[in-house]
Design a protein around this motif. Structure first.
Motif, PDB file in Angstrom:
ATOM      1  N   ASN A  66       0.848  -1.196   0.000  1.00 18.20           N
ATOM      2  CA  ASN A  66       0.000   0.000   0.000  1.00 18.20           C
ATOM      3  C   ASN A  66       0.886   1.250   0.000  1.00 18.20           C
ATOM      4  OD1 ASN A  66      -1.747   2.113   0.592  1.00 18.20           O
ATOM      5  ND2 ASN A  66      -2.463   1.266   2.543  1.00 18.20           N
ATOM      6  N   PRO A  67       0.849   2.060  -1.065  1.00 18.96           N
ATOM      7  CA  PRO A  67       1.726   3.240  -1.124  1.00 18.96           C
ATOM      8  C   PRO A  67       1.356   4.305  -0.102  1.00 18.96           C
ATOM      9  CG  PRO A  67       0.161   3.264  -2.934  1.00 18.96           C
ATOM     10  CD  PRO A  67       0.017   1.930  -2.267  1.00 18.96           C
ATOM     11  N   ASN A  68       0.159   4.204   0.465  1.00 18.03           N
ATOM     12  CA  ASN A  68      -0.299   5.189   1.446  1.00 18.03           C
ATOM     13  C   ASN A  68      -0.275   4.648   2.870  1.00 18.03           C
ATOM     14  OD1 ASN A  68      -1.098   7.563  -0.235  1.00 18.03           O
ATOM     15  ND2 ASN A  68      -2.411   6.019  -1.203  1.00 18.03           N
ATOM     16  N   TYR A  69       0.435   3.526   3.073  1.00 21.25           N
ATOM     17  CA  TYR A  69       0.509   2.970   4.423  1.00 21.25           C
ATOM     18  C   TYR A  69       1.214   3.945   5.359  1.00 21.25           C
ATOM     19  CZ  TYR A  69       1.147  -0.443   8.164  1.00 21.25           C
ATOM     20  OH  TYR A  69       1.112  -1.091   9.374  1.00 21.25           O
ATOM     21  N   ARG A  70       0.762   3.967   6.595  1.00 17.82           N
ATOM     22  CA  ARG A  70       1.184   5.006   7.545  1.00 17.82           C
ATOM     23  C   ARG A  70       2.650   4.936   7.971  1.00 17.82           C
ATOM     24  NH1 ARG A  70      -2.587   1.619   9.279  1.00 17.82           N
ATOM     25  NH2 ARG A  70      -2.166   0.194  11.006  1.00 17.82           N
ATOM     26  N   ASP A  71       3.308   3.805   7.771  1.00 22.00           N
ATOM     27  CA  ASP A  71       4.754   3.708   8.052  1.00 22.00           C
ATOM     28  C   ASP A  71       5.481   3.619   6.715  1.00 22.00           C
ATOM     29  OD1 ASP A  71       7.368   2.954   8.672  1.00 22.00           O
ATOM     30  OD2 ASP A  71       6.745   1.819  10.445  1.00 22.00           O
ATOM     31  N   PRO A  72       6.233   4.646   6.332  1.00 29.95           N
ATOM     32  CA  PRO A  72       6.859   4.678   5.005  1.00 29.95           C
ATOM     33  C   PRO A  72       7.917   3.611   4.779  1.00 29.95           C
ATOM     34  CG  PRO A  72       7.663   6.482   6.366  1.00 29.95           C
ATOM     35  CD  PRO A  72       6.522   5.865   7.116  1.00 29.95           C
ATOM     36  N   ALA A  73       8.419   2.987   5.858  1.00 26.00           N
ATOM     37  CA  ALA A  73       9.448   1.951   5.706  1.00 26.00           C
ATOM     38  C   ALA A  73       8.844   0.548   5.619  1.00 26.00           C
ATOM     39  CB  ALA A  73      10.419   2.024   6.880  1.00 26.00           C
ATOM     40  N   LYS A  74       7.531   0.462   5.704  1.00 19.66           N
ATOM     41  CA  LYS A  74       6.878  -0.849   5.713  1.00 19.66           C
ATOM     42  C   LYS A  74       5.773  -0.857   4.664  1.00 19.66           C
ATOM     43  CE  LYS A  74       7.716  -1.501  10.676  1.00 19.66           C
ATOM     44  NZ  LYS A  74       7.096  -1.667  12.006  1.00 19.66           N
ATOM     45  N   PRO A  75       5.441  -2.070   4.162  1.00 17.65           N
ATOM     46  CA  PRO A  75       5.951  -3.390   4.526  1.00 17.65           C
ATOM     47  C   PRO A  75       7.277  -3.697   3.831  1.00 17.65           C
ATOM     48  CG  PRO A  75       4.317  -3.619   2.823  1.00 17.65           C
ATOM     49  CD  PRO A  75       4.339  -2.156   3.181  1.00 17.65           C
ATOM     50  N   ALA A  76       7.979  -4.697   4.346  1.00 15.21           N
ATOM     51  CA  ALA A  76       9.244  -5.105   3.739  1.00 15.21           C
ATOM     52  C   ALA A  76       9.016  -5.787   2.395  1.00 15.21           C
ATOM     53  CB  ALA A  76       9.991  -6.043   4.680  1.00 15.21           C
ATOM     54  N   PHE A  77       7.891  -6.506   2.288  1.00 14.95           N
ATOM     55  CA  PHE A  77       7.596  -7.206   1.042  1.00 14.95           C
ATOM     56  C   PHE A  77       6.866  -6.278   0.074  1.00 14.95           C
ATOM     57  CE2 PHE A  77       8.247 -10.747   3.929  1.00 14.95           C
ATOM     58  CZ  PHE A  77       9.029 -11.599   3.147  1.00 14.95           C
ATOM     59  N   ALA A  78       7.180  -6.412  -1.198  1.00 19.33           N
ATOM     60  CA  ALA A  78       6.545  -5.592  -2.230  1.00 19.33           C
ATOM     61  C   ALA A  78       5.176  -6.139  -2.597  1.00 19.33           C
ATOM     62  CB  ALA A  78       7.429  -5.546  -3.477  1.00 19.33           C
ATOM     63  N   SER A  79       4.990  -7.437  -2.403  1.00 15.87           N
ATOM     64  CA  SER A  79       3.738  -8.068  -2.793  1.00 15.87           C
ATOM     65  C   SER A  79       3.537  -9.371  -2.035  1.00 15.87           C
ATOM     66  CB  SER A  79       3.719  -8.338  -4.302  1.00 15.87           C
ATOM     67  OG  SER A  79       4.782  -9.201  -4.665  1.00 15.87           O
ATOM     68  N   ILE A  80       2.301  -9.866  -2.091  1.00 13.89           N
ATOM     69  CA  ILE A  80       1.974 -11.177  -1.532  1.00 13.89           C
ATOM     70  C   ILE A  80       1.172 -11.924  -2.588  1.00 13.89           C
ATOM     71  CG2 ILE A  80       0.759 -12.462   0.272  1.00 13.89           C
ATOM     72  CD1 ILE A  80       0.928  -9.969   2.042  1.00 13.89           C
ATOM     73  N   THR A  81       1.557 -13.155  -2.840  1.00  7.43           N
ATOM     74  CA  THR A  81       0.752 -14.037  -3.681  1.00  7.43           C
ATOM     75  C   THR A  81       0.168 -15.100  -2.775  1.00  7.43           C
ATOM     76  OG1 THR A  81       2.199 -13.674  -5.590  1.00  7.43           O
ATOM     77  CG2 THR A  81       0.730 -15.569  -5.674  1.00  7.43           C
ATOM     78  N   LEU A  82      -1.151 -15.061  -2.584  1.00  3.76           N
ATOM     79  CA  LEU A  82      -1.817 -16.002  -1.690  1.00  3.76           C
ATOM     80  C   LEU A  82      -2.577 -17.016  -2.537  1.00  3.76           C
ATOM     81  CD1 LEU A  82      -3.840 -15.029   1.515  1.00  3.76           C
ATOM     82  CD2 LEU A  82      -4.304 -17.072   0.177  1.00  3.76           C
ATOM     83  N   LYS A  83      -2.058 -18.217  -2.577  1.00  4.51           N
ATOM     84  CA  LYS A  83      -2.679 -19.304  -3.344  1.00  4.51           C
ATOM     85  C   LYS A  83      -3.622 -20.072  -2.458  1.00  4.51           C
ATOM     86  CE  LYS A  83      -2.874 -22.072  -7.037  1.00  4.51           C
ATOM     87  NZ  LYS A  83      -4.207 -22.635  -6.742  1.00  4.51           N
ATOM     88  N   GLY A  84      -4.795 -20.391  -2.991  1.00  4.05           N
ATOM     89  CA  GLY A  84      -5.782 -21.134  -2.227  1.00  4.05           C
ATOM     90  C   GLY A  84      -6.031 -22.505  -2.804  1.00  4.05           C
ATOM     91  N   GLY A  85      -6.540 -23.411  -1.974  1.00  4.10           N
ATOM     92  CA  GLY A  85      -6.906 -24.739  -2.425  1.00  4.10           C
ATOM     93  C   GLY A  85      -5.871 -25.784  -2.078  1.00  4.10           C
ATOM     94  N   GLY A  86      -6.152 -27.008  -2.482  1.00  3.80           N
ATOM     95  CA  GLY A  86      -5.262 -28.116  -2.154  1.00  3.80           C
ATOM     96  C   GLY A  86      -5.661 -28.747  -0.834  1.00  3.80           C
ATOM     97  N   ASP A  87      -4.671 -29.165  -0.067  1.00  2.00           N
ATOM     98  CA  ASP A  87      -4.936 -29.775   1.231  1.00  2.00           C
ATOM     99  C   ASP A  87      -3.857 -29.356   2.210  1.00  2.00           C
ATOM    100  OD1 ASP A  87      -2.713 -31.942   1.266  1.00  2.00           O
ATOM    101  OD2 ASP A  87      -3.744 -32.321  -0.631  1.00  2.00           O
TER     102      ASP A  87
END
Length: 569
Positions: free
Chosen positions: A219-240
């Motif tokens: 989020n470019p408007n997040y209140r802490d300019p040094a966070k988050p450390a990760f640029a993105s999250i890929t959340l895969k669903g399904g499986g077991d």
């Protein structure tokens, strides 16, 4: 007890919630790869009470305050926790005031204000809205803005423990501008908003394919300019659960896999690869079997599992409900499926210790086949030539449903065998977790619809005070067509005496008395057979060895501090 006293009358300091590593620049650690083997169907937790939806949405939308890894209430979008001592909670306990942190912005760059908080309350309490989190707003009379950064909540009666609305992952604030046309019956139809909520969290939704993949970006408007450390999250669903845990612990393809509900010996083999670790913490999660108090016969059509269907032909008998519980050996279930991450329990409120009852342990924790058979025999349920008990043409044969998971299917087989010893038959069925917990009002397979006689899953509550959780068994919280099948009282349990006692709890300020009332309510649910509690489950998830900043949290969302997660350099 000390924690609760601290919340009610003490000064709650603003805690600095940081990871173990400082980052000078946002997004330097690339993509965080996450797995939820129960795929996420919506990012609006007000339309689904499923843990997967609550956790996934908490990456984006946030509450005013939440619980940290120790179960202590901490300010999040506000400057401090209101208390009687600091003047934030009125001395008559009829109101409380929240002060929003200055400069908080939504991810679209607009200001987060008191109007958004007010709107969230109106959204969840709107008629025909089917809000899955309605219990969080129980007893709220009004929410108003004193100024753009000050919110006042007024209660219908004195509220000794007022930390419910807008507190914890189950009660986040949504943006008024985005959801303004999604109130009441229109709520489920707002696909764009429900799949891509604008939030104040460290990440924002980039793309969402329901029951498949969610892509988040910083989020470019997040209140802490040094966070988050990760640029993105890929959340895969399904499986077991097993394949998800393996992808982190053994192959190292992923960084985080939620809910490692996998047999203990299988996990030990995976851990030997050295690619990751398990984090376990105990909160209030309980694996239980809900007993349907309404008739679930498919021949009833649209009336099935509703009040109009009438009482369940056999589960309405207290002797049957008690016998089903007595027949179960909980220790075997824990040993086979949970190991160190499980404990046998007879309580739906297993923690914190101050509200954990021991009243029913003497009869409930120990399997008693002989006692169960006698109960059924004395109640007139006689075994037929097939070994199944029946009375007045009604057989003790149940459709037993749960989500697809190897531990749950193994538990089903164990319970089926145990029930067979007392003349009870069970037809086992399982549905994909993404469907079972999805909350789709059109699906016949959701846990809310409860188109079965008994069903098994885990649930829990935010924080350390169980008042709002215990309110989920109120008579008016039963799911049905009128509320879009979103009520929290899944067993369809209804006892006016229970309702009155919940009301008494909501009016009680003395902490010892509150604990006693909570135990009494817990014991009523156990003794009257609203459900059969099985295992006090620890939260157990898989993390890559390279991840740091993790603070495993059983009192809120596991990803509550994801802004602080980073990769070891």
């Amino acid at each position: 007890m000390k924690k609760l006293k601290h919340l009610l009358v003490g000064t709650v300091a603003v805690l600095a919630l940081g990871g173990t590593a400082a980052h000078a620049e946002r997004g330097t650690d690339g993509d965080l790869k996450a797995l939820f083997w129960q795929a996420v169907s919506t990012l609006n937790p007000y339309l689904s009470g499923g843990t997967k939806e609550v956790f996934a949405s908490s990456i984006v939308i946030e509450p005013l305050a939440r619980y940290d890894e120790k179960g202590e209430l901490v300010p999040w979008l506000v400057t401090e926790i209101p208390t009687v001592e600091n003047g934030g909670v009125a001395k008559d306990l009829l109101s409380m005031t929240w002060k929003i942190k200055p400069g908080v912005k939504w991810s679209d760059g607009t200001a987060f204000t008191a109007e958004d908080v007010i709107f969230t309350w109106k959204y969840c309490t709107a008629p025909d809205g089917g809000c899955a989190q309605a219990a969080q707003y129980e007893g709220v009379k009004n929410v108003e803005a004193i100024d753009p950064n000050t919110v006042k909540i007024t209660f219908t009666e004195p509220k000794p423990y007022p930390y419910s609305a807008f507190v914890g992952a189950q009660s986040p604030v949504i943006q008024a501008k985005q959801f303004k046309d999604c109130v009441g019956a229109k709520a489920p139809g707002c696909t764009a908003a429900n799949f891509g909520p604008i939030g104040t969290g460290a990440f924002m939704v980039a793309d969402f394919k329901p029951n498949d993949v969610i892509t988040f970006k910083a989020n470019p408007n997040y209140r802490d300019p040094a966070k988050p450390a990760f640029a993105s999250i890929t959340l895969k669903g399904g499986g077991d659960a097993a394949s998800a845990a393996r992808a982190v612990l053994e192959t190292g393809e992923y960084d985080y896999a939620w809910n490692a509900q996998v047999e203990p010996e299988v996990l030990q083999t995976m851990l030997a690869a050295g690619k990751g670790r398990l984090e376990i913490s105990f909160g209030t999660q309980v694996e239980r079997i809900n007993l349907n108090h309404f008739n679930a016969d498919p021949s009833l059509g649209a009336k099935r599992s509703t009040k109009e269907a009438g009482p369940h032909p056999s589960l309405s008998d207290p002797a049957v409900r008690r016998a089903l519980s007595l027949a179960i050996d909980r220790d075997i279930i824990v040993e086979a499926g949970y190991g160190q991450s499980g404990r046998a329990t007879c309580n739906i409120v297993p923690a914190p210790e101050v509200v954990a009852s021991t009243k029913n342990d003497s009869w409930c924790l120990k399997q008693d086949i002989e006692g169960a058979n006698k109960l059924l025999e004395d109640a007139g349920w006689k075994k037929g030539s097939d070994g199944i008990r029946a009375k007045d043409g009604v057989r003790l044969s149940y459709l037993y449903s749960t989500s697809t998971n190897s531990v749950r299917q193994a538990t089903q087989e164990l319970v089926k065998a145990m029930w067979a010893e007392i003349g009870v038959d069970a037809e086992l069925r399982n549905a994909s977790a993404s469907v079972f917990f999805g909350g789709d009002p059109a699906s016949p397979d959701t846990f809310q619809k409860f188109y079965a006689d008994v069903e098994m899953y885990t649930n829990n509550f935010d924080g350390t005070d169980p008042e709002k959780y215990l309110a989920e068994w109120l008579c008016d919280k039963i799911p049905g067509p009128a509320n879009g099948w979103q009520g929290q009282n899944i067993p369809r349990y209804c006892n006016p005496d229970y309702d009155k006692l919940v009301g008494e709890l909501s009016r009680t300020a003395d902490l010892d008395k509150r604990a006693a009332l909570a135990k009494q309510l817990n014991d009523m649910l156990t003794e009257e057979g609203a459900h059969i509690t099985l295992v006090h489950r620890g939260d157990q998830s898989s993390f890559a060895a390279t991840l740091e900043g993790i603070k495993m949290n059983s009192w809120d969302s596991q990803v509550w501090n994801i802004a602080d997660w980073s990769r070891k350099k």
